[in-house]
Structures are given as structure tokens and as C-alpha cells.
Design a protein around this motif. Structure first.
Motif, PDB file in Angstrom:
ATOM      1  N   GLU A  69       0.056 134.961 106.518  1.00  0.00           N
ATOM      2  CA  GLU A  69       0.622 135.031 105.170  1.00  0.00           C
ATOM      3  C   GLU A  69       0.769 133.645 104.547  1.00  0.00           C
ATOM      4  OE1 GLU A  69       4.187 137.313 105.158  1.00  0.00           O
ATOM      5  OE2 GLU A  69       3.258 139.086 106.013  1.00  0.00           O
ATOM      6  N   ASN A  70      -0.309 132.845 104.732  1.00  0.00           N
ATOM      7  CA  ASN A  70      -0.335 131.528 104.088  1.00  0.00           C
ATOM      8  C   ASN A  70      -1.122 131.674 102.788  1.00  0.00           C
ATOM      9  OD1 ASN A  70      -1.191 128.842 103.303  1.00  0.00           O
ATOM     10  ND2 ASN A  70      -0.426 128.169 105.304  1.00  0.00           N
ATOM     11  N   THR A  71      -0.422 131.691 101.672  1.00  0.00           N
ATOM     12  CA  THR A  71      -1.039 131.946 100.372  1.00  0.00           C
ATOM     13  C   THR A  71      -2.100 130.906 100.034  1.00  0.00           C
ATOM     14  OG1 THR A  71       1.013 132.947  99.581  1.00  0.00           O
ATOM     15  CG2 THR A  71      -0.609 132.298  97.924  1.00  0.00           C
ATOM     16  N   THR A  72      -1.839 129.671 100.330  1.00  0.00           N
ATOM     17  CA  THR A  72      -2.789 128.604 100.010  1.00  0.00           C
ATOM     18  C   THR A  72      -4.107 128.790 100.747  1.00  0.00           C
ATOM     19  OG1 THR A  72      -0.979 127.046  99.646  1.00  0.00           O
ATOM     20  CG2 THR A  72      -3.163 126.120 100.038  1.00  0.00           C
ATOM     21  N   GLU A  89      -5.311 131.566 101.991  1.00  0.00           N
ATOM     22  CA  GLU A  89      -5.990 132.769 101.513  1.00  0.00           C
ATOM     23  C   GLU A  89      -6.698 132.519 100.185  1.00  0.00           C
ATOM     24  OE1 GLU A  89      -3.143 135.898 101.419  1.00  0.00           O
ATOM     25  OE2 GLU A  89      -3.014 136.099 103.600  1.00  0.00           O
ATOM     26  N   ILE A  90      -6.064 131.736  99.318  1.00  0.00           N
ATOM     27  CA  ILE A  90      -6.702 131.399  98.036  1.00  0.00           C
ATOM     28  C   ILE A  90      -7.951 130.551  98.275  1.00  0.00           C
ATOM     29  CG2 ILE A  90      -6.440 130.069  95.912  1.00  0.00           C
ATOM     30  CD1 ILE A  90      -3.511 130.969  95.853  1.00  0.00           C
ATOM     31  N   VAL A  91      -7.844 129.584  99.179  1.00  0.00           N
ATOM     32  CA  VAL A  91      -8.970 128.695  99.451  1.00  0.00           C
ATOM     33  C   VAL A  91     -10.150 129.449 100.037  1.00  0.00           C
ATOM     34  CG1 VAL A  91      -9.742 126.785 100.901  1.00  0.00           C
ATOM     35  CG2 VAL A  91      -7.567 126.629  99.707  1.00  0.00           C
ATOM     36  N   TRP A  92      -9.889 130.296 101.061  1.00  0.00           N
ATOM     37  CA  TRP A  92     -11.028 130.959 101.688  1.00  0.00           C
ATOM     38  C   TRP A  92     -11.567 132.129 100.860  1.00  0.00           C
ATOM     39  CZ3 TRP A  92      -7.851 132.330 106.636  1.00  0.00           C
ATOM     40  CH2 TRP A  92      -7.161 133.539 106.479  1.00  0.00           C
ATOM     41  N   THR A  93     -10.901 132.449  99.760  1.00  0.00           N
ATOM     42  CA  THR A  93     -11.454 133.412  98.797  1.00  0.00           C
ATOM     43  C   THR A  93     -12.213 132.688  97.681  1.00  0.00           C
ATOM     44  OG1 THR A  93      -9.653 134.970  99.221  1.00  0.00           O
ATOM     45  CG2 THR A  93     -10.911 135.276  97.193  1.00  0.00           C
ATOM     46  N   ALA A  94     -11.650 131.582  97.214  1.00  0.00           N
ATOM     47  CA  ALA A  94     -12.244 130.864  96.080  1.00  0.00           C
ATOM     48  C   ALA A  94     -13.550 130.179  96.453  1.00  0.00           C
ATOM     49  CB  ALA A  94     -11.243 129.837  95.542  1.00  0.00           C
TER      50      ALA A  94
END
Length: 370
Positions: free
Chosen positions: A78-81, A83-88
Motif C-alpha cells: 500500500e505504497n501509493t507512490t 503504485e503510481i510510478v509503476w503504473t505511469a
């Protein structure tokens, strides 16, 4: 897109026309081929970058955080940063690849604004080219021997033809493709063209060659026994040289027009028929007329070539209703050529029937009057 045409030290593809091991695609000579080349290079660079980063991080983690170095495994979630990076990042990579790929595909499909149109028909195993705006048509056959020689005096092994597709440089050439028997595929890598020719369908593609030269390709669809023996040769000439070729071609075509009412003698038909047979029929029925057991019937001593003359004319003209492998030659050969090859088949290999088929009989047969 930025030009990325670099010679990469990775074996990419052994294209048609290559005599020795080479790297990367053939040198592109059309805008579409260049876009394909650039797209391929861009994707390769992206792939290499991903591999270096991913494996770099992986090996760093393995070495830096190994147990023998006193490290203790930890878990996080649940590390938001993260998750955003590996999606973006994958999204950006996808867009970076999709944009030039879409441009290349759209360019390939845009056949509007053509300067000339050529109809390409695939046959087992040759190509027919019809210059629809000029009234010129001819067949293109393999000419180099099939004896295993890597190179002959006549040109590259299995890549030389008797009639090349001649086009002018700097002109947009639209190809309309179809086939008369099975699926073929017209493929010339240097032009960036690869389009299937499908019986009963019409497909189109285009190219505009920048530089005069000879560009070679092959059928890229498994189309039967002699699939490897139907090469493609495109001869790109300056507009002035093309016009000279076209004028000469029209004169030659007019000279070949034969009187269908001419009465031929058997020796004349035999000589003409042998040439037609060796050019069109030998692949299936063999030089000695023996055929291929289980696949193609023998003509030497067969009933069709020794007794049933009307049936012989019908099957050569219209093809076999029982065996699809026997093509209909009525649309491929003239009345004289058909009369000659049928006469040849009825008198070669010991058949010796003495039967003569005249062009006027073929003309009548086309009207259902065998």
C-alpha cells in the motif's frame, strides 16, 4: 519521428535477397519502409533500456541486500507512490510506442492520390502484373535453376525472374492484389510492402520508390509445393526510362497478338507447346510427364491425354472440378498457347496420338462449344 537508422549489433532478420549473413533490415527506399525501420529501432532501444534498468535493479538488490551481508528481508505494501510510478512508467512507454506505430500503420493503408495502379494476381507459382491504366499485362516467372546452386550467372539464387515489375521513381504506385487459387503474399522488404493476395478478395497497398534500382522479395505465404519458387523483382527506373520501357512493352505486346484463326502444323505446336509446358506445367507434372504420385497425375499414357480430347481441352481451360490443384488456365494463357500445350501433351512422352488442337477450337471451347 527522428531517424534511428543505425546498424545494430544484433541479428534481426535475414531478408529476401541477402546472400550472406547480415544484420538488421534491408536498406529502406520508401517512406513506409523508413517508418518501419525507425519504429523497429525505437522499440529495440526501449526494450534494451527496460532490460538494463530492470536487471540492474534486480542484481543490485540481490547483491546489496543479500543475507550473507547481514540484511534482513522486509515487506511493504500500500505504497501509493510506488503504485503510481509503476503504473505511469508503463503507460508512458506504451504511448511512446503506440504513437509512431499508429502513424506507420496509417501511412501503409493510405492508398489515395496514386499516380498509377497495377493489379497483382498470385498463381501457383508465379505473379501476373496488369498495368490497368496502360493496357499492359504479363506473367513473372522464376528463371534461376533449382539445383541448389547458391548463385548463378543469371542472378541471385531463386530471386531472378523473366519479367520484373517496372515502376517509375518518385511516383505513388498503388497495387491491387488478389489470387486465382490459394492465398499468396506479395512481400518486398526494401519497399515496406507485405500484403496478402486472397482468392475472391481485393486488397490494396502502395509504395513510392525514391532511388532507381532492383528490389527483390518473395511470396511470404505458404502457398503450396513450389512456394519457394515465386520471387518478386521490382525494377525502379527514372520516369524517362520507365516511359521508354512502357512504349517498348506496348509495341512488343502488339507484335505478339496472334490470329486465332491461323491453322498450325503439329511441329509448330509441339515447339510452342513445349515452351508453355516447361514454363507453367512442369512443376506439377514433371519434365517427363510422370507427375508426382499421390499429388499430381501423370500425363504420359493417361486417358485424358491419349483418348479424351474434349475432356483434355476442358480440364486445361477450366481446371478440375474434382481436384482443386489443377488450375484453370483459360485466364492465364492465350488461345494459341492453350492449343499448343494441349497438342504437346497429346504427342509427347510417347503418347503420339497425332491429335492437333487449333486455337479456333480453344476459342470455341471458351464459348462452351467443345
Amino acid at each position: 519521428m527522428l531517424p534511428l537508422r543505425l546498424a545494430l549489433p544484433v541479428p534481426i532478420l535475414f531478408c529476401a535477397g541477402v546472400h550472406a549473413a547480415e544484420y538488421n533490415f534491408q536498406t529502406p527506399v520508401t517512406s513506409v519502409a523508413r517508418s518501419i525501420y525507425d519504429l523497429h529501432t525505437l522499440l529495440l532501444y526501449i526494450t534494451i533500456t527496460i532490460v538494463v534498468i530492470v536487471f540492474g535493479v534486480m542484481f543490485y538488490a540481490i547483491i546489496r541486500h543479500r543475507k550473507t551481508a547481514g540484511r534482513t528481508a522486509k515487506q511493504f505494501h500500500e505504497n501509493t507512490t510506488v503504485e503510481i510510478v509503476w503504473t505511469a512508467i508503463p503507460l508512458l512507454i506504451l504511448v511512446g510506442m503506440a504513437w509512431p506505430a499508429t502513424q506507420a500503420v496509417l501511412a501503409q493503408k493510405s492508398t489515395r492520390g496514386e499516380d498509377m495502379t497495377v493489379k497483382v494476381t498470385g498463381y501457383q507459382w508465379k505473379w501476373q502484373y496488369d498495368y490497368l491504366d496502360e493496357g499492359v499485362a504479363f506473367m513473372s516467372h522464376l528463371t534461376t535453376p533449382r539445383d541448389g546452386t547458391l548463385k548463378t550467372a543469371g542472378g541471385p539464387y531463386l530471386l531472378e525472374v523473366d519479367e520484373a515489375l517496372v515502376v517509375p521513381t518518385g511516383k505513388k504506385v498503388r497495387l491491387i492484389l488478389t489470387a486465382n487459387d490459394v492465398i499468396h503474399s506479395w512481400w518486398v522488404p526494401a519497399l515496406g510492402v507485405k500484403q496478402d493476395a486472397i482468392p475472391g478478395y481485393v486488397r490494396d497497398t502502395w509504395f513510392k520508390v525514391d532511388t532507381p534500382g532492383i528490389y527483390r522479395g518473395q511470396c511470404a505465404e505458404l502457398c503450396g509445393k513450389d512456394h519457394g519458387f515465386m520471387p518478386i523483382v521490382v525494377d525502379a527506373r527514372t520516369p524517362e526510362e520507365y516511359q521508354k520501357w512502357l512504349a517498348a512493352k506496348k509495341v512488343a505486346a502488339a507484335a505478339r497478338v496472334e490470329d486465332p484463326n491461323k491453322v498450325w502444323k503439329l511441329p509448330e505446336l509441339m515447339a510452342r507447346g513445349e515452351k508453355v509446358y516447361l514454363q507453367n506445367c512442369v512443376a506439377c507434372h514433371q519434365v517427363n510427364g510422370g507427375g508426382v504420385p499421390g499429388a499430381f497425375p501423370a500425363l504420359a499414357g493417361s486417358k485424358i491425354t491419349t483418348t479424351d480430347k474434349p475432356g483434355h481441352i476442358d480440364i486445361v481451360l477450366n481446371g478440375s472440378r474434382k481436384n482443386a490443384a489443377m488450375a484453370a488456365w483459360g485466364k492465364q494463357l492465350s488461345d494459341t498457347e492453350l492449343a499448343a500445350v494441349i497438342s504437346y501433351g497429346r504427342n509427347a512422352w510417347g503418347n503420339n496420338t497425332g491429335d492437333i488442337v487449333q486455337p479456333k477450337e480453344i476459342k470455341a471451347a471458351r464459348g462452351g462449344k467443345v
